[in-house]
Design an enzyme around this catalytic site. Sequence first.
Site, PDB file in Angstrom:
ATOM      1  N   GLU A  74       0.819  -1.214   0.000  1.00 32.02           N
ATOM      2  CA  GLU A  74       0.000   0.000   0.000  1.00 32.02           C
ATOM      3  C   GLU A  74       0.853   1.265   0.000  1.00 32.02           C
ATOM      4  O   GLU A  74       1.978   1.261   0.496  1.00 32.02           O
ATOM      5  CB  GLU A  74      -0.836   0.057   1.280  1.00 32.02           C
ATOM      6  CG  GLU A  74      -1.831  -1.043   1.418  1.00 32.02           C
ATOM      7  CD  GLU A  74      -2.519  -0.978   2.765  1.00 32.02           C
ATOM      8  OE1 GLU A  74      -3.338  -1.857   3.005  1.00 32.02           O
ATOM      9  OE2 GLU A  74      -2.233  -0.082   3.565  1.00 32.02           O
ATOM     10  N   CYS A 110       3.217   8.598   1.590  1.00 32.65           N
ATOM     11  CA  CYS A 110       3.709   7.675   2.620  1.00 32.65           C
ATOM     12  C   CYS A 110       3.991   6.333   1.927  1.00 32.65           C
ATOM     13  O   CYS A 110       3.069   5.662   1.459  1.00 32.65           O
ATOM     14  CB  CYS A 110       2.631   7.547   3.690  1.00 32.65           C
ATOM     15  SG  CYS A 110       3.039   6.386   4.970  1.00 32.65           S
ATOM     16  N   CYS A 156       6.065  -7.015   7.994  1.00 32.11           N
ATOM     17  CA  CYS A 156       7.094  -6.427   8.852  1.00 32.11           C
ATOM     18  C   CYS A 156       7.414  -7.403   9.975  1.00 32.11           C
ATOM     19  O   CYS A 156       6.526  -8.078  10.490  1.00 32.11           O
ATOM     20  CB  CYS A 156       6.603  -5.104   9.435  1.00 32.11           C
ATOM     21  SG  CYS A 156       7.853  -4.279  10.446  1.00 32.11           S
ATOM     22  N   CYS A 172       5.279  -4.601  16.385  1.00 35.41           N
ATOM     23  CA  CYS A 172       4.616  -3.652  17.299  1.00 35.41           C
ATOM     24  C   CYS A 172       3.182  -4.121  17.546  1.00 35.41           C
ATOM     25  O   CYS A 172       2.463  -4.455  16.597  1.00 35.41           O
ATOM     26  CB  CYS A 172       4.612  -2.249  16.694  1.00 35.41           C
ATOM     27  SG  CYS A 172       6.260  -1.646  16.291  1.00 35.41           S
ATOM     28  N   CYS A 231       0.062  -2.665  15.607  1.00 32.79           N
ATOM     29  CA  CYS A 231       0.176  -2.460  14.162  1.00 32.79           C
ATOM     30  C   CYS A 231      -0.391  -3.632  13.364  1.00 32.79           C
ATOM     31  O   CYS A 231      -0.101  -4.788  13.645  1.00 32.79           O
ATOM     32  CB  CYS A 231       1.637  -2.234  13.798  1.00 32.79           C
ATOM     33  SG  CYS A 231       1.907  -2.163  12.031  1.00 32.79           S
ATOM     34  N   GLY A 245       6.291  -1.794   6.864  1.00 34.49           N
ATOM     35  CA  GLY A 245       7.687  -2.212   6.988  1.00 34.49           C
ATOM     36  C   GLY A 245       8.559  -1.281   7.804  1.00 34.49           C
ATOM     37  O   GLY A 245       8.186  -0.140   8.082  1.00 34.49           O
ATOM     38  N   GLU A 246       9.705  -1.795   8.214  1.00 36.41           N
ATOM     39  CA  GLU A 246      10.725  -1.003   8.923  1.00 36.41           C
ATOM     40  C   GLU A 246      11.774  -0.608   7.879  1.00 36.41           C
ATOM     41  O   GLU A 246      12.559  -1.455   7.414  1.00 36.41           O
ATOM     42  CB  GLU A 246      11.333  -1.855  10.046  1.00 36.41           C
ATOM     43  CG  GLU A 246      12.679  -1.400  10.562  1.00 36.41           C
ATOM     44  CD  GLU A 246      12.736   0.046  11.062  1.00 36.41           C
ATOM     45  OE1 GLU A 246      11.988   0.369  11.987  1.00 36.41           O
ATOM     46  OE2 GLU A 246      13.532   0.842  10.503  1.00 36.41           O
ATOM     47  N   SER A 263      11.249   6.978   8.788  1.00 35.01           N
ATOM     48  CA  SER A 263      10.678   6.706  10.110  1.00 35.01           C
ATOM     49  C   SER A 263      11.070   5.299  10.551  1.00 35.01           C
ATOM     50  O   SER A 263      10.754   4.324   9.876  1.00 35.01           O
ATOM     51  CB  SER A 263       9.159   6.834  10.030  1.00 35.01           C
ATOM     52  OG  SER A 263       8.595   6.452  11.251  1.00 35.01           O
ATOM     53  N   SER A 277       9.625   5.994  16.168  1.00 35.89           N
ATOM     54  CA  SER A 277       8.394   5.634  16.894  1.00 35.89           C
ATOM     55  C   SER A 277       8.741   5.452  18.358  1.00 35.89           C
ATOM     56  O   SER A 277       9.465   4.517  18.701  1.00 35.89           O
ATOM     57  CB  SER A 277       7.834   4.308  16.376  1.00 35.89           C
ATOM     58  OG  SER A 277       7.485   4.428  15.044  1.00 35.89           O
ATOM     59  N   LEU A 278       8.235   6.323  19.178  1.00 38.00           N
ATOM     60  CA  LEU A 278       8.550   6.250  20.610  1.00 38.00           C
ATOM     61  C   LEU A 278       7.443   5.464  21.333  1.00 38.00           C
ATOM     62  O   LEU A 278       7.693   4.436  21.956  1.00 38.00           O
ATOM     63  CB  LEU A 278       8.686   7.660  21.169  1.00 38.00           C
ATOM     64  CG  LEU A 278       9.331   7.761  22.527  1.00 38.00           C
ATOM     65  CD1 LEU A 278      10.796   7.383  22.457  1.00 38.00           C
ATOM     66  CD2 LEU A 278       9.182   9.174  23.084  1.00 38.00           C
ATOM     67  N   ASN A 279       6.252   6.001  21.289  1.00 37.38           N
ATOM     68  CA  ASN A 279       5.036   5.291  21.719  1.00 37.38           C
ATOM     69  C   ASN A 279       4.955   4.947  23.197  1.00 37.38           C
ATOM     70  O   ASN A 279       4.040   4.220  23.603  1.00 37.38           O
ATOM     71  CB  ASN A 279       4.836   3.998  20.918  1.00 37.38           C
ATOM     72  CG  ASN A 279       4.754   4.270  19.439  1.00 37.38           C
ATOM     73  OD1 ASN A 279       4.177   5.283  19.036  1.00 37.38           O
ATOM     74  ND2 ASN A 279       5.335   3.419  18.629  1.00 37.38           N
ATOM     75  N   ASN A 332      -5.750   4.247  15.651  1.00 38.97           N
ATOM     76  CA  ASN A 332      -6.836   4.022  14.695  1.00 38.97           C
ATOM     77  C   ASN A 332      -7.232   2.538  14.782  1.00 38.97           C
ATOM     78  O   ASN A 332      -6.534   1.698  14.221  1.00 38.97           O
ATOM     79  CB  ASN A 332      -6.303   4.356  13.294  1.00 38.97           C
ATOM     80  CG  ASN A 332      -7.401   4.603  12.299  1.00 38.97           C
ATOM     81  OD1 ASN A 332      -8.558   4.782  12.662  1.00 38.97           O
ATOM     82  ND2 ASN A 332      -7.040   4.609  11.027  1.00 38.97           N
ATOM     83  N   CYS A 346      -1.360   1.770   8.170  1.00 39.37           N
ATOM     84  CA  CYS A 346      -0.688   0.889   7.217  1.00 39.37           C
ATOM     85  C   CYS A 346      -1.148  -0.558   7.314  1.00 39.37           C
ATOM     86  O   CYS A 346      -1.392  -1.077   8.380  1.00 39.37           O
ATOM     87  CB  CYS A 346       0.823   0.986   7.358  1.00 39.37           C
ATOM     88  SG  CYS A 346       1.456   0.595   8.982  1.00 39.37           S
TER      89      CYS A 346
HETATM   90  S1  SF4 Z   1       4.555   0.033  13.289  1.00 38.61           S
HETATM   91 FE1  SF4 Z   1       6.053  -0.031  11.605  1.00 38.61          FE
HETATM   92  S2  SF4 Z   1       7.815  -1.095  12.531  1.00 38.61           S
HETATM   93 FE2  SF4 Z   1       6.091  -1.517  13.908  1.00 38.61          FE
HETATM   94  S3  SF4 Z   1       5.271  -3.481  13.137  1.00 38.61           S
HETATM   95 FE3  SF4 Z   1       4.151  -1.824  12.087  1.00 38.61          FE
HETATM   96  S4  SF4 Z   1       5.208  -1.529  10.151  1.00 38.61           S
HETATM   97 FE4  SF4 Z   1       6.610  -2.673  11.519  1.00 38.61          FE
END
Ligand code: SF4
Length: 353
Positions: free
Chosen positions: A91, A104, A111, A115, A118, A162-163, A194, A219-221, A297, A340
């Site tokens: 996407e 984006c 990935c 996380c 996600c 993805g990372e 990112s 990404s701190l979170n 979200n 995503c």
């Molecule tokens: S937030 Fe980003 S790094 Fe974390 S699992 Fe999702 S796609 Fe991977």
Amino acid sequence: MINLKNLNYKELEKFVLEKGWQKFRAKQIAKWLYNKKVKSFQEMTDLSKDIRQTLEKECEINSLQLITYQQSKIDGSIKFLWKLKDGNTIETVLINEKNHKTLCVSTQVGCAVGCRFCYTTKDGLIRNLETSEIVDQYINVQRFLGESEENRISNIVYMGMGEPLANYENVKKSVQIFTHPDMCKLSHRKITISSSGILHQIRKMYEDKDFPEVKLAVSLNASNQNQRAYLMPISQTNTLEELMELLRSIPLKPGWRITLEYVLIKNVNDTPEDAKRLVNLLKKDKHRFKVNLIPFNPYPESDFERPEENRVLAFEKILWDNNIATFIRWSKGRDIAAACGQLRKKELLQIDV
Ligand code: SF4
């Protein structure tokens, strides 16, 4: 078959010279690929017929096929779903900001980072994207929009599936192509990578003289180590303390700041105590950072909830009261599930969106 969009400018020149053609052919080919955004070699009309025939026999220039797209009725953002040559899907999201357009892009199919909040990570990592598959997200969306000034995509954020730093070489090459003056010509300061915070890869990026200087978001979170290790398993080995130490030591260009992304999840990391801990974490180096608050979200089967608006605003206020630059990113395109991985998942499950 060589996909020419897998080559940075130096590699394109080398390719041209190896074919026995003159060096300036690289510039011509790059113009057709990235400026004119052609779909076929036959359109490269200032190349000789022989060169075009060789290119057609040995090379390709398209890596994505559009499956579907959806436009948000709320904010006009558009989500694109592409099919890759091997049948995998990815996407891309076009975000309409007030004065510009931001794309984006995805860097992997799936990935591995895991996380908890996600959607992308649910099926794990399937594969890295090639350079051409990253670059073509921009080329194809710009072609879709048309080339007028008001439709120009000026900003790229590597925040899709993805990372990015786990696909280091392809991401690096895509940034080289995006910023090269004879290729996409995008501004360095308008590109943001990112990362979830893979320390050795962030270090590598800053030490790598061939990696164009672009902005960094992390990404701190979370406001403490335990919370971060729970939400982002990567933090079990790349701890919050080590991450902050690294981010404080990174050389920054004048006026540049590191963006800290903070997904706000109801009753998990959105309390006033979290906001105060975050202030403590950042207070020494406020000028280095800006915080993006992203209310979670929710998606089908997600374990978490979105905080109410007043909680989000209260969190933001505590940060601003302590002079920490903070912005709320109300998720764009909530009506099209723009976080995503969600359109892809729906397509795979064949659920109507
Ligand atoms: S937030 Fe980003 S790094 Fe974390 S699992 Fe999702 S796609 Fe991977």
